[in-house]
Scaffold this motif. Structure first.
Motif, PDB file in Angstrom:
ATOM      1  N   ARG A  31      35.471 -10.589  -3.166  1.00  0.00           N
ATOM      2  CA  ARG A  31      36.069 -10.237  -2.024  1.00  0.00           C
ATOM      3  C   ARG A  31      37.208  -9.174  -1.676  1.00  0.00           C
ATOM      4  O   ARG A  31      37.738  -8.958  -0.829  1.00  0.00           O
ATOM      5  CB  ARG A  31      36.144 -11.244  -1.246  1.00  0.00           C
ATOM      6  N   ASP A  43      30.739  -2.921   2.950  1.00  0.00           N
ATOM      7  CA  ASP A  43      31.100  -3.859   3.176  1.00  0.00           C
ATOM      8  C   ASP A  43      30.148  -4.678   4.168  1.00  0.00           C
ATOM      9  O   ASP A  43      30.310  -4.727   5.496  1.00  0.00           O
ATOM     10  CB  ASP A  43      32.560  -4.081   4.022  1.00  0.00           C
ATOM     11  N   THR A  44      29.211  -5.224   3.535  1.00  0.00           N
ATOM     12  CA  THR A  44      27.873  -5.811   4.168  1.00  0.00           C
ATOM     13  C   THR A  44      27.356  -7.020   3.302  1.00  0.00           C
ATOM     14  O   THR A  44      28.086  -7.165   2.376  1.00  0.00           O
ATOM     15  CB  THR A  44      26.758  -4.738   4.190  1.00  0.00           C
ATOM     16  N   VAL A  45      26.440  -7.608   3.859  1.00  0.00           N
ATOM     17  CA  VAL A  45      26.067  -8.871   3.277  1.00  0.00           C
ATOM     18  C   VAL A  45      25.650  -8.414   1.898  1.00  0.00           C
ATOM     19  O   VAL A  45      25.701  -8.938   0.774  1.00  0.00           O
ATOM     20  CB  VAL A  45      24.890  -9.643   4.235  1.00  0.00           C
ATOM     21  N   ASN A  46      24.612  -7.522   1.996  1.00  0.00           N
ATOM     22  CA  ASN A  46      24.264  -6.799   0.586  1.00  0.00           C
ATOM     23  C   ASN A  46      25.477  -6.565  -0.190  1.00  0.00           C
ATOM     24  O   ASN A  46      25.275  -6.723  -1.538  1.00  0.00           O
ATOM     25  CB  ASN A  46      23.300  -5.816   0.727  1.00  0.00           C
ATOM     26  N   ARG A  48      28.557  -7.265  -0.590  1.00  0.00           N
ATOM     27  CA  ARG A  48      29.127  -8.631  -0.987  1.00  0.00           C
ATOM     28  C   ARG A  48      28.345  -9.235  -1.941  1.00  0.00           C
ATOM     29  O   ARG A  48      29.005  -9.593  -3.141  1.00  0.00           O
ATOM     30  CB  ARG A  48      29.802  -9.403   0.028  1.00  0.00           C
ATOM     31  N   PHE A  49      27.194  -9.523  -1.807  1.00  0.00           N
ATOM     32  CA  PHE A  49      26.372 -10.134  -2.687  1.00  0.00           C
ATOM     33  C   PHE A  49      26.197  -9.414  -4.097  1.00  0.00           C
ATOM     34  O   PHE A  49      26.303  -9.798  -5.186  1.00  0.00           O
ATOM     35  CB  PHE A  49      24.704 -10.060  -2.040  1.00  0.00           C
ATOM     36  N   MET A  84      24.472 -19.652  -2.116  1.00  0.00           N
ATOM     37  CA  MET A  84      23.369 -18.589  -1.804  1.00  0.00           C
ATOM     38  C   MET A  84      22.491 -19.616  -0.648  1.00  0.00           C
ATOM     39  O   MET A  84      22.133 -19.086   0.354  1.00  0.00           O
ATOM     40  CB  MET A  84      22.249 -17.951  -2.757  1.00  0.00           C
ATOM     41  N   ASN A  87      24.376 -20.370   2.232  1.00  0.00           N
ATOM     42  CA  ASN A  87      24.820 -19.159   3.147  1.00  0.00           C
ATOM     43  C   ASN A  87      23.476 -19.137   3.975  1.00  0.00           C
ATOM     44  O   ASN A  87      23.523 -18.589   5.151  1.00  0.00           O
ATOM     45  CB  ASN A  87      24.993 -18.055   2.370  1.00  0.00           C
ATOM     46  N   MET A  91      23.211 -18.803   8.001  1.00  0.00           N
ATOM     47  CA  MET A  91      22.805 -17.724   8.783  1.00  0.00           C
ATOM     48  C   MET A  91      21.607 -18.131   9.647  1.00  0.00           C
ATOM     49  O   MET A  91      20.817 -17.093  10.053  1.00  0.00           O
ATOM     50  CB  MET A  91      22.210 -16.386   7.946  1.00  0.00           C
TER      51      MET A  91
END
Length: 183
Positions: A31, A43-46, A48-49, A84, A87, A91
């Motif tokens: 992060r 800087d998206t969910v993907n 960061r994943f 995961m 999360n 969501m």
């Protein structure tokens, strides 16, 4: 006295606090704003994943070389899977769909780990290409090279880290590229 049938005992699990500490370090490092601000990681969910996967892979790669680290490696991967799944539920993904998504996460991890391992072993631009493809959506070769240099430096730093420190979670990831720490 040594117990002659100790191999029948249930294996000792890595301490939960240690797992939480190390996994927290991985998440915190993934992060770091520098990756998103200066290295073009989306800087998206993907995004960061993918950065989380990169750091998890780097640590698990190091733990493969350590003796007595199989249990910790598995516990860290299990903690990643728990995170995961949690999360997904946060969501709003329903319990019926979570297993399918978890399978996709597992495939993503193993696919990237295989690609990164192969690229790291090949040397040259292979790691930058794999990073560009998997993290930077196939763009920005210069930033992919910087991120690949960071991954190599992190691997070297973890290789120099005492095994006991790794297993206790008393190590630090190096600073992200471009971040300078005062001496």
């Amino acid at each position: 006295m040594l117990w002659p049938f100790k191999h029948f005992r249930k294996p000792r699990l890595a301490p939960r606090g240690t797992i939480e500490t190390i996994y927290g370090m991985i998440v915190t490092q993934a992060r770091e704003p520098m990756f998103y601000r200066d290295l073009a990681v989306p800087d998206t969910v993907n995004g960061r994943f993918d950065l989380l996967l990169l750091h998890l892979w780097l640590l698990l790669r190091r733990l493969r070389a350590a003796s007595d680290a199989t249990e910790l490696s598995q516990a860290l991967f299990d903690r990643f899977c728990e995170d995961m799944a949690d999360n997904l539920r946060e969501m709003g993904i329903g319990d019926q769909t979570v297993p399918k998504r978890m399978r996709a996460f597992g495939e993503a991890f193993y696919g990237r780990a295989r690609a990164y391992d192969q690229a790291m072993d090949e040397g040259g631009e292979a790691l930058a290409s794999a990073i560009a493809r998997n993290i930077l959506n196939g763009t920005d070769g210069a930033q992919a090279r910087r991120l690949a240099d960071y991954a190599r430096a992190t691997e070297a730093d973890l290789a120099r880290t005492d095994q006991g420190a790794l297993l206790r979670g008393s190590f630090v990831f190096p600073s992200p590229p471009g971040e300078h720490v005062a001496p």
